[in-house]
Design an enzyme around this catalytic site. Structure first.
Site, short mmCIF file in Angstrom:
data_model
loop_
_atom_site.label_atom_id
_atom_site.label_comp_id
_atom_site.label_asym_id
_atom_site.label_seq_id
_atom_site.Cartn_x
_atom_site.Cartn_y
_atom_site.Cartn_z
N ASP A 39 0.84 -1.20 0.00
CA ASP A 39 0.00 0.00 0.00
C ASP A 39 0.87 1.25 0.00
OD1 ASP A 39 -2.26 -1.56 0.11
OD2 ASP A 39 -2.41 -1.49 2.29
N TYR A 67 6.19 -8.89 8.46
CA TYR A 67 5.83 -7.48 8.61
C TYR A 67 5.96 -7.05 10.07
CZ TYR A 67 3.36 -8.18 4.14
OH TYR A 67 3.03 -8.49 2.83
N ASP A 81 -7.36 0.68 7.42
CA ASP A 81 -6.15 1.30 7.95
C ASP A 81 -6.46 2.73 8.36
OD1 ASP A 81 -6.07 2.87 5.66
OD2 ASP A 81 -4.50 1.71 4.71
N ARG A 173 -3.85 -5.43 7.03
CA ARG A 173 -4.95 -4.52 7.37
C ARG A 173 -6.16 -5.30 7.85
NH1 ARG A 173 -6.98 -2.19 2.65
NH2 ARG A 173 -5.59 -3.35 1.28
#
Length: 330
Positions: A39, A67, A81, A173
């Site tokens: 993103d 992540y 988000d 997310r």
């Protein structure tokens, strides 16, 4: 044409497509592709393939990723988000650290995840985020994803910083959204950093500015990883010179046709140290398992491609070719 992989550090504000477009201008080459969308507000590892390495894109996209994410509890947004429109806000003062940690740990393993509307997935040829921007929501099917590990790094409610190692296709997310829903207060992702994608790690990544500087200095080859770097875990096979054209053309070859040809020693006293091809073949018997993948090279160690061993006929069959024919002919 450049052939290889750049481990790019995608900075905030860039889409993955932006990174590819900018690299095309930097290296002056059109054949470039990325290996997994991040993103715009996310940062971190984005392997980018150049030239013949673009054949790797689907293989690298399939690998697991790691992540570091910040979960913000109490807020639900349309994009899942912090950048999205706030849909609902709830109190989180009643939550305890133990309760939150236990809930997060419960997501470890396989679970069915519903892809978000704000994603690049296509339904009937349309990207979901394009429909979402028009206020259209369509039915999506849940997909099975695997959370290999969640390590909670810091809890400062309503925020939780955590490290997540997961399978391909996992939306962090959506994981944050689902944790918030499970806790009954809602949640969204406040920050995301991808630290690893397959064998590519954050510590080795380069920003676009650094790639541009290397290119301007004529040192792109220094930072460009060879195609075979991602297959270091596979056994190496070299095909004997008389049979190289078989591999060059993607044809099967047998066990008897692999192994470095012995060089004729200049010193006759060293002749006993040279093994015949037949001896080398006998030594290799049992080295390969049925279905095993190997990386194949020619005598000059030009990377040809990935082959799979078929024990029944004792042959190797091509799975994906990466040969740079010009380099092989030099």
């Amino acid at each position: 044409m450049w052939n290889g992989i750049l481990n790019i550090y995608k900075e905030k504000g860039y889409t993955s497509h932006d990174v590819v477009a900018k690299l095309r201008g930097i290296v002056r080459q059109k054949k470039i592709g990325h290996t997994g969308t991040l993103d715009p507000d996310a940062e971190g590892v984005l392997p980018v393939c150049l030239g013949k390495a673009t054949r790797l894109c689907d293989m690298l996209t399939d690998q697991s990723k790691t992540y570091e994410a910040v979960l913000l509890l109490g807020k639900t947004t349309d994009t899942q988000d912090i950048t999205g429109q706030l849909l609902e806000e709830q109190e989180t003062g009643h939550l305890t650290e133990e309760e939150v940690c236990a809930c997060i740990a419960g997501f470890t393993g396989e679970y069915a995840q519903l892809p978000p509307m704000y994603s690049a997935l296509k339904v009937n040829g349309r990207k979901l985020y394009e429909l979402a921007r028009q206020g259209i929501e369509v039915e999506r099917k849940k997909r099975s994803v695997t959370i290999h590990e969640i390590l909670i790094q810091e809890v400062s409610l309503p925020r939780v910083r955590m490290r997540v190692r997961c399978s391909k296709g996992t939306y962090i997310r959506t994981l944050c959204h689902d944790i918030g829903r499970e806790l009954g207060c809602g949640g969204c992702m406040a920050a995301l950093l991808r630290t690893q994608a397959g064998c590519f790690e954050l510590k080795d990544s380069m920003k676009l500015r650094e790639v541009e500087e290397a290119c301007a200095a004529g040192e792109l080859s220094r930072v460009l990883l060879p195609v075979d770097a991602v297959f270091h875990h596979l056994k190496e096979v070299r095909i004997l010179e008389p049979y190289q054209n078989l591999a060059y053309n993607g044809n099967p070859f047998s066990e008897s046709q692999i192994g470095q040809e012995p060089d004729t020693p200049e010193d006759p006293e060293k002749a006993d140290c040279v093994r015949t091809s037949q001896e080398a073949v006998r030594e290799r018997q049992g080295r390969f398992c049925n279905g095993e993948q190997v990386r194949v090279y020619d005598r000059e160690r030009h990377f040809i491609g990935i082959y799979r061993y078929h024990a029944g006929k004792q042959v190797f069959r091509v799975e994906k070719m990466f040969l740079d024919q010009e380099a092989a002919e030099d």
